[in-house]
Design a protein around this motif. Structure first.
Motif, PDB file in Angstrom:
ATOM      1  N   SER A  21       0.976  -1.389  -0.336  1.00 18.23           N
ATOM      2  CA  SER A  21      -0.126  -0.238  -0.078  1.00 18.23           C
ATOM      3  C   SER A  21       0.215   1.010   0.438  1.00 18.23           C
ATOM      4  O   SER A  21      -0.070   2.291  -0.853  1.00 18.23           O
ATOM      5  CB  SER A  21      -1.001   0.283   1.077  1.00 18.23           C
ATOM      6  OG  SER A  21      -0.599   0.158   2.805  1.00 18.23           O
ATOM      7  N   THR A  25       0.937   3.738  -2.826  1.00 20.65           N
ATOM      8  CA  THR A  25       0.767   5.176  -2.678  1.00 20.65           C
ATOM      9  C   THR A  25       1.856   6.325  -3.553  1.00 20.65           C
ATOM     10  O   THR A  25       1.396   7.132  -4.191  1.00 20.65           O
ATOM     11  CB  THR A  25       0.357   5.105  -1.105  1.00 20.65           C
ATOM     12  OG1 THR A  25      -0.553   4.922  -0.826  1.00 20.65           O
ATOM     13  CG2 THR A  25       0.218   6.892  -1.109  1.00 20.65           C
ATOM     14  N   LEU A  71      -5.738  -6.473  -5.305  1.00 14.72           N
ATOM     15  CA  LEU A  71      -5.226  -5.308  -4.350  1.00 14.72           C
ATOM     16  C   LEU A  71      -5.424  -6.422  -2.901  1.00 14.72           C
ATOM     17  O   LEU A  71      -4.488  -6.332  -2.426  1.00 14.72           O
ATOM     18  CB  LEU A  71      -5.563  -4.385  -4.250  1.00 14.72           C
ATOM     19  CG  LEU A  71      -5.375  -3.267  -5.439  1.00 14.72           C
ATOM     20  CD1 LEU A  71      -6.385  -2.036  -5.764  1.00 14.72           C
ATOM     21  CD2 LEU A  71      -4.017  -2.495  -5.265  1.00 14.72           C
ATOM     22  N   LEU A  75      -2.269  -7.112  -0.842  1.00 12.00           N
ATOM     23  CA  LEU A  75      -2.408  -6.544   0.372  1.00 12.00           C
ATOM     24  C   LEU A  75      -2.162  -7.474   1.910  1.00 12.00           C
ATOM     25  O   LEU A  75      -1.318  -7.507   2.702  1.00 12.00           O
ATOM     26  CB  LEU A  75      -3.552  -5.963   0.996  1.00 12.00           C
ATOM     27  CG  LEU A  75      -3.873  -4.590  -0.011  1.00 12.00           C
ATOM     28  CD1 LEU A  75      -4.955  -3.953   0.391  1.00 12.00           C
ATOM     29  CD2 LEU A  75      -2.599  -3.600   0.359  1.00 12.00           C
ATOM     30  N   SER A 100      -6.148   5.047  -4.614  1.00 13.74           N
ATOM     31  CA  SER A 100      -6.919   5.673  -3.410  1.00 13.74           C
ATOM     32  C   SER A 100      -7.689   4.546  -2.794  1.00 13.74           C
ATOM     33  O   SER A 100      -8.006   4.509  -2.064  1.00 13.74           O
ATOM     34  CB  SER A 100      -6.456   7.065  -3.619  1.00 13.74           C
ATOM     35  OG  SER A 100      -5.148   7.292  -2.772  1.00 13.74           O
ATOM     36  N   LEU A 103      -7.149   0.761  -2.815  1.00 20.86           N
ATOM     37  CA  LEU A 103      -6.938   0.412  -1.702  1.00 20.86           C
ATOM     38  C   LEU A 103      -7.868   0.061  -0.824  1.00 20.86           C
ATOM     39  O   LEU A 103      -8.334  -0.478   0.333  1.00 20.86           O
ATOM     40  CB  LEU A 103      -5.643   1.235  -1.133  1.00 20.86           C
ATOM     41  CG  LEU A 103      -4.696   1.051  -2.872  1.00 20.86           C
ATOM     42  CD1 LEU A 103      -2.991   2.192  -1.791  1.00 20.86           C
ATOM     43  CD2 LEU A 103      -4.254  -0.400  -2.045  1.00 20.86           C
TER      44      LEU A 103
END
Length: 116
Positions: A21, A25, A71, A75, A100, A103
């Motif tokens: 993450s 970002t 994702l 993650l 964003s 996520l």
């Protein structure tokens, strides 16, 4: 934008020191274009294609998946390696997904799955 040299820039590291993450970002904030490859400690591999900081596609192993599903999978990976290789933006991609937003949605779905 990528460096002016002919070779693409490479950003790589360890998932134990920097989470997926966090990497995503940074790539979103930098509006980077290229391919992020993530490999967990068990040899599972995921690829995420980015165009100007937005997710344009990806998959886990050899299977293409919806961005949120990719994702959700990566993650969960706490140990492993990642590598981002920049590229020049090609043709305009119609399907871009805000990293964003994706996520946040992936984390929400994971939280809900834990409650079930």
């Amino acid at each position: 934008s990528p460096p002016s040299s002919a070779s693409p820039s490479v950003f790589q590291g360890d998932l134990g020191q920097m989470s997926v993450s966090t990497v995503l970002t940074l790539l979103e904030l930098g509006r980077r274009t290229g391919r992020l490859k993530v490999r967990d400690a068990h040899g599972n591999t995921a690829v995420l294609e980015l165009v100007e900081g937005a997710l344009s596609g990806g998959g886990v192993g050899v299977c293409l998946r919806a961005p949120t599903e990719v994702l959700r999978e990566v993650l969960r990976w706490r140990d492993g390696r990642f590598q981002f290789r920049s590229s020049s933006p090609g043709a305009t991609i119609e399907r871009r997904h805000s990293l964003s937003e994706l996520l946040l949605e992936a984390m929400r779905l994971e939280d809900e799955a834990k409650l079930e």
